[in-house]
Motif scaffolding. Structure first.
Motif, PDB file in Angstrom:
ATOM      1  N   GLY A   1      -2.910 -26.420  12.098  1.00 24.56           N
ATOM      2  CA  GLY A   1      -2.940 -27.111  13.376  1.00 24.56           C
ATOM      3  C   GLY A   1      -3.983 -26.612  14.342  1.00 24.56           C
ATOM      4  N   LEU A   2      -5.077 -26.082  13.832  1.00 21.97           N
ATOM      5  CA  LEU A   2      -6.106 -25.507  14.694  1.00 21.97           C
ATOM      6  C   LEU A   2      -7.193 -26.497  15.089  1.00 21.97           C
ATOM      7  CD1 LEU A   2      -6.560 -22.048  12.926  1.00 21.97           C
ATOM      8  CD2 LEU A   2      -5.655 -22.426  15.222  1.00 21.97           C
ATOM      9  N   SER A   3      -7.265 -27.631  14.449  1.00 23.83           N
ATOM     10  CA  SER A   3      -8.337 -28.578  14.694  1.00 23.83           C
ATOM     11  C   SER A   3      -8.411 -28.974  16.174  1.00 23.83           C
ATOM     12  CB  SER A   3      -8.148 -29.833  13.844  1.00 23.83           C
ATOM     13  OG  SER A   3      -9.201 -30.732  14.044  1.00 23.83           O
ATOM     14  N   GLY A   4      -9.627 -28.939  16.707  1.00 28.33           N
ATOM     15  CA  GLY A   4      -9.850 -29.314  18.092  1.00 28.33           C
ATOM     16  C   GLY A   4      -9.775 -28.171  19.080  1.00 28.33           C
ATOM     17  N   ARG A   5      -9.350 -27.002  18.626  1.00 31.09           N
ATOM     18  CA  ARG A   5      -9.293 -25.849  19.520  1.00 31.09           C
ATOM     19  C   ARG A   5     -10.666 -25.175  19.619  1.00 31.09           C
ATOM     20  NH1 ARG A   5      -3.205 -23.350  18.179  1.00 31.09           N
ATOM     21  NH2 ARG A   5      -2.151 -25.361  18.492  1.00 31.09           N
ATOM     22  N   THR A   6     -10.768 -24.209  20.488  1.00 34.72           N
ATOM     23  CA  THR A   6     -12.042 -23.531  20.730  1.00 34.72           C
ATOM     24  C   THR A   6     -11.871 -22.033  20.546  1.00 34.72           C
ATOM     25  OG1 THR A   6     -11.572 -23.376  23.098  1.00 34.72           O
ATOM     26  CG2 THR A   6     -12.878 -25.264  22.352  1.00 34.72           C
ATOM     27  N   ALA A   7     -12.927 -21.393  20.065  1.00 36.96           N
ATOM     28  CA  ALA A   7     -12.879 -19.951  19.825  1.00 36.96           C
ATOM     29  C   ALA A   7     -14.190 -19.301  20.230  1.00 36.96           C
ATOM     30  CB  ALA A   7     -12.595 -19.663  18.350  1.00 36.96           C
ATOM     31  N   LEU A   8     -14.085 -18.103  20.755  1.00 34.81           N
ATOM     32  CA  LEU A   8     -15.240 -17.234  20.982  1.00 34.81           C
ATOM     33  C   LEU A   8     -15.119 -16.065  20.020  1.00 34.81           C
ATOM     34  CD1 LEU A   8     -17.706 -16.227  22.759  1.00 34.81           C
ATOM     35  CD2 LEU A   8     -16.001 -14.862  23.968  1.00 34.81           C
ATOM     36  N   ILE A   9     -16.194 -15.798  19.280  1.00 33.44           N
ATOM     37  CA  ILE A   9     -16.196 -14.699  18.317  1.00 33.44           C
ATOM     38  C   ILE A   9     -17.290 -13.718  18.703  1.00 33.44           C
ATOM     39  CG2 ILE A   9     -16.392 -14.036  15.894  1.00 33.44           C
ATOM     40  CD1 ILE A   9     -15.810 -17.680  16.684  1.00 33.44           C
ATOM     41  N   GLY A  10     -16.898 -12.493  19.027  1.00 33.79           N
ATOM     42  CA  GLY A  10     -17.873 -11.452  19.305  1.00 33.79           C
ATOM     43  C   GLY A  10     -18.360 -10.825  18.016  1.00 33.79           C
ATOM     44  N   GLY A  11     -19.606 -10.372  18.003  1.00 33.43           N
ATOM     45  CA  GLY A  11     -20.174  -9.814  16.782  1.00 33.43           C
ATOM     46  C   GLY A  11     -20.232 -10.841  15.682  1.00 33.43           C
ATOM     47  N   ALA A  12     -20.649 -12.076  16.038  1.00 34.62           N
ATOM     48  CA  ALA A  12     -20.497 -13.222  15.134  1.00 34.62           C
ATOM     49  C   ALA A  12     -21.726 -13.533  14.293  1.00 34.62           C
ATOM     50  CB  ALA A  12     -20.132 -14.464  15.946  1.00 34.62           C
ATOM     51  N   SER A  13     -22.788 -12.751  14.412  1.00 36.02           N
ATOM     52  CA  SER A  13     -24.021 -13.112  13.712  1.00 36.02           C
ATOM     53  C   SER A  13     -24.010 -12.720  12.243  1.00 36.02           C
ATOM     54  CB  SER A  13     -25.226 -12.484  14.410  1.00 36.02           C
ATOM     55  OG  SER A  13     -25.137 -11.067  14.397  1.00 36.02           O
ATOM     56  N   LYS A  14     -23.069 -11.863  11.837  1.00 35.16           N
ATOM     57  CA  LYS A  14     -23.016 -11.432  10.442  1.00 35.16           C
ATOM     58  C   LYS A  14     -21.651 -10.822  10.147  1.00 35.16           C
ATOM     59  CE  LYS A  14     -25.320  -7.151  11.882  1.00 35.16           C
ATOM     60  NZ  LYS A  14     -26.520  -6.303  11.722  1.00 35.16           N
ATOM     61  N   GLY A  15     -21.448 -10.444   8.894  1.00 30.51           N
ATOM     62  CA  GLY A  15     -20.263  -9.696   8.505  1.00 30.51           C
ATOM     63  C   GLY A  15     -18.957 -10.408   8.780  1.00 30.51           C
ATOM     64  N   ILE A  16     -17.961  -9.621   9.194  1.00 32.65           N
ATOM     65  CA  ILE A  16     -16.623 -10.158   9.428  1.00 32.65           C
ATOM     66  C   ILE A  16     -16.632 -11.225  10.513  1.00 32.65           C
ATOM     67  CG2 ILE A  16     -14.314  -9.563  10.252  1.00 32.65           C
ATOM     68  CD1 ILE A  16     -14.669  -6.826   8.899  1.00 32.65           C
ATOM     69  N   GLY A  17     -17.396 -10.999  11.566  1.00 31.69           N
ATOM     70  CA  GLY A  17     -17.434 -11.963  12.663  1.00 31.69           C
ATOM     71  C   GLY A  17     -17.912 -13.327  12.212  1.00 31.69           C
ATOM     72  N   LYS A  18     -19.004 -13.354  11.454  1.00 35.40           N
ATOM     73  CA  LYS A  18     -19.507 -14.635  10.954  1.00 35.40           C
ATOM     74  C   LYS A  18     -18.513 -15.251   9.980  1.00 35.40           C
ATOM     75  CE  LYS A  18     -23.013 -15.044   7.990  1.00 35.40           C
ATOM     76  NZ  LYS A  18     -24.398 -15.114   7.447  1.00 35.40           N
TER      77      LYS A  18
ATOM     78  N   VAL B   1     -16.642 -23.449  17.800  1.00 33.05           N
ATOM     79  CA  VAL B   1     -16.857 -22.013  17.877  1.00 33.05           C
ATOM     80  C   VAL B   1     -18.056 -21.648  18.737  1.00 33.05           C
ATOM     81  CG1 VAL B   1     -15.717 -21.493  15.690  1.00 33.05           C
ATOM     82  CG2 VAL B   1     -18.154 -22.035  15.686  1.00 33.05           C
ATOM     83  N   ALA B   2     -17.883 -20.596  19.526  1.00 34.48           N
ATOM     84  CA  ALA B   2     -18.965 -19.980  20.283  1.00 34.48           C
ATOM     85  C   ALA B   2     -19.250 -18.623  19.649  1.00 34.48           C
ATOM     86  CB  ALA B   2     -18.573 -19.815  21.749  1.00 34.48           C
ATOM     87  N   LEU B   3     -20.476 -18.419  19.229  1.00 34.70           N
ATOM     88  CA  LEU B   3     -20.885 -17.197  18.539  1.00 34.70           C
ATOM     89  C   LEU B   3     -21.606 -16.291  19.518  1.00 34.70           C
ATOM     90  CD1 LEU B   3     -22.468 -18.878  15.365  1.00 34.70           C
ATOM     91  CD2 LEU B   3     -20.045 -18.461  15.853  1.00 34.70           C
ATOM     92  N   LEU B   4     -21.118 -15.058  19.656  1.00 32.90           N
ATOM     93  CA  LEU B   4     -21.719 -14.121  20.596  1.00 32.90           C
ATOM     94  C   LEU B   4     -22.186 -12.864  19.865  1.00 32.90           C
ATOM     95  CD1 LEU B   4     -20.564 -13.252  24.161  1.00 32.90           C
ATOM     96  CD2 LEU B   4     -21.020 -11.386  22.561  1.00 32.90           C
ATOM     97  N   ALA B   5     -23.417 -12.472  20.113  1.00 38.53           N
ATOM     98  CA  ALA B   5     -23.986 -11.232  19.584  1.00 38.53           C
ATOM     99  C   ALA B   5     -25.267 -10.962  20.361  1.00 38.53           C
ATOM    100  CB  ALA B   5     -24.265 -11.332  18.084  1.00 38.53           C
TER     101      ALA B   5
END
Length: 269
Positions: free
Chosen positions: A4-21, A34-38
């Protein structure tokens, strides 16, 4: 399992690689914007291209230095102005520095100690502080802190990595109690050894030195460290746990510290 996650929004820190990506890709596959922050814009854009190629969701990149309060605050303002991102349902704290040196960290200078703390512990708190006003208060708000097993056991020689993971694990409980009145849950995922890009290079280098294949090296290394499953976690396995915690299926899980370490925490040595 329908999350039931469709349509929700997320911010992920350290998102350019590894676990974050990996978590960002998994969320996007479930229909989460998704908003990717690094820090590095080039790596962020590459991650964003991968995600857009896989999933028809909105993807925003935010280049920010989480060791600087002004940079994090500016990123929050930028995201709030993006169409569809004025409200966040999920905040993933994942940024951290890998262990790249084997010398004794107790002999590092103060600036080196501070540098790790500014990223892992204070960086996570800055992200929560600045993005908290955007978090949903309808019961879908999730803060997920990606920590590490060095916070609960000794992974030599990483005393500072352990200190910061332990701090974030402990802080998770405080924040769970503090934010529950706003219907936001806070949980920690505690991975052990994970097959990120950095770890792949690390394993291949040591395997070559020892005249072993990667699989042989990892099996021996894991036995030595008490990981009785004799392998590392795949990034996708960490992401799967994050997906569940982010969903309504986990709405009663709050303040938990969830080990995903192939048996390391059992301490079968």
């Amino acid at each position: 399992m329908e999350l039931g996650l469709s349509g929700r929004t997320a911010l992920i820190g350290g998102a350019s690689k590894g676990i974050g990506k990996g978590i960002a890709r998994a969320l996007a596959r479930e229909g989460v914007n998704v908003a990717l922050l690094a820090r590095g814009q080039e790596a962020l854009e590459e991650a964003a291209r991968e995600i857009r190629a896989e999933s028809p969701v909105s993807v925003v990149t935010l280049s920010a230095d989480i060791t600087q309060a002004d940079s994090v605050a500016a990123a929050a303002c930028t995201l709030a102005a993006q169409p569809g991102f004025s409200t966040l349902n999920i905040l993933i704290n994942n940024a951290g520095a890998p262990v790249t040196r084997n010398d004794r960290q107790i002999f590092w200078d103060d600036d080196e100690w501070r540098a790790l703390t500014e990223v892992k512990t204070l960086g996570a708190l800055r992200l929560i502080r600045e993005f908290l006003p955007m978090m949903a208060r309808d019961g879908t708000g999730r803060v997920i802190n990606i920590t590490g097993s060095s916070g609960v056991a000794v992974w030599r020689p990483a005393v500072m990595h352990g200190l910061n993971n332990a701090a974030l694990i402990h802080t998770t409980g405080y924040l769970a109690q503090d934010l529950w009145s706003e219907q936001i849950t806070v949980n920690a995922i505690v991975p052990g050894l994970v097959g990120t890009e950095f770890r792949e290079e690390w394993a291949d280098g040591l395997a070559a030195q020892q005249g072993k294949s990667r699989a042989e090296f990892l099996a021996d290394f894991c036995r030595e460290r008490g990981i009785f499953m004799e392998r590392w976690a795949e990034v996708e396995e960490i992401a799967d746990l994050a997906l569940f915690i982010a969903s309504d299926r986990a709405r009663y899980i709050n303040g938990a510290k969830l080990n995903i370490d192939g048996g390391f925490s059992v301490n079968a040595r």
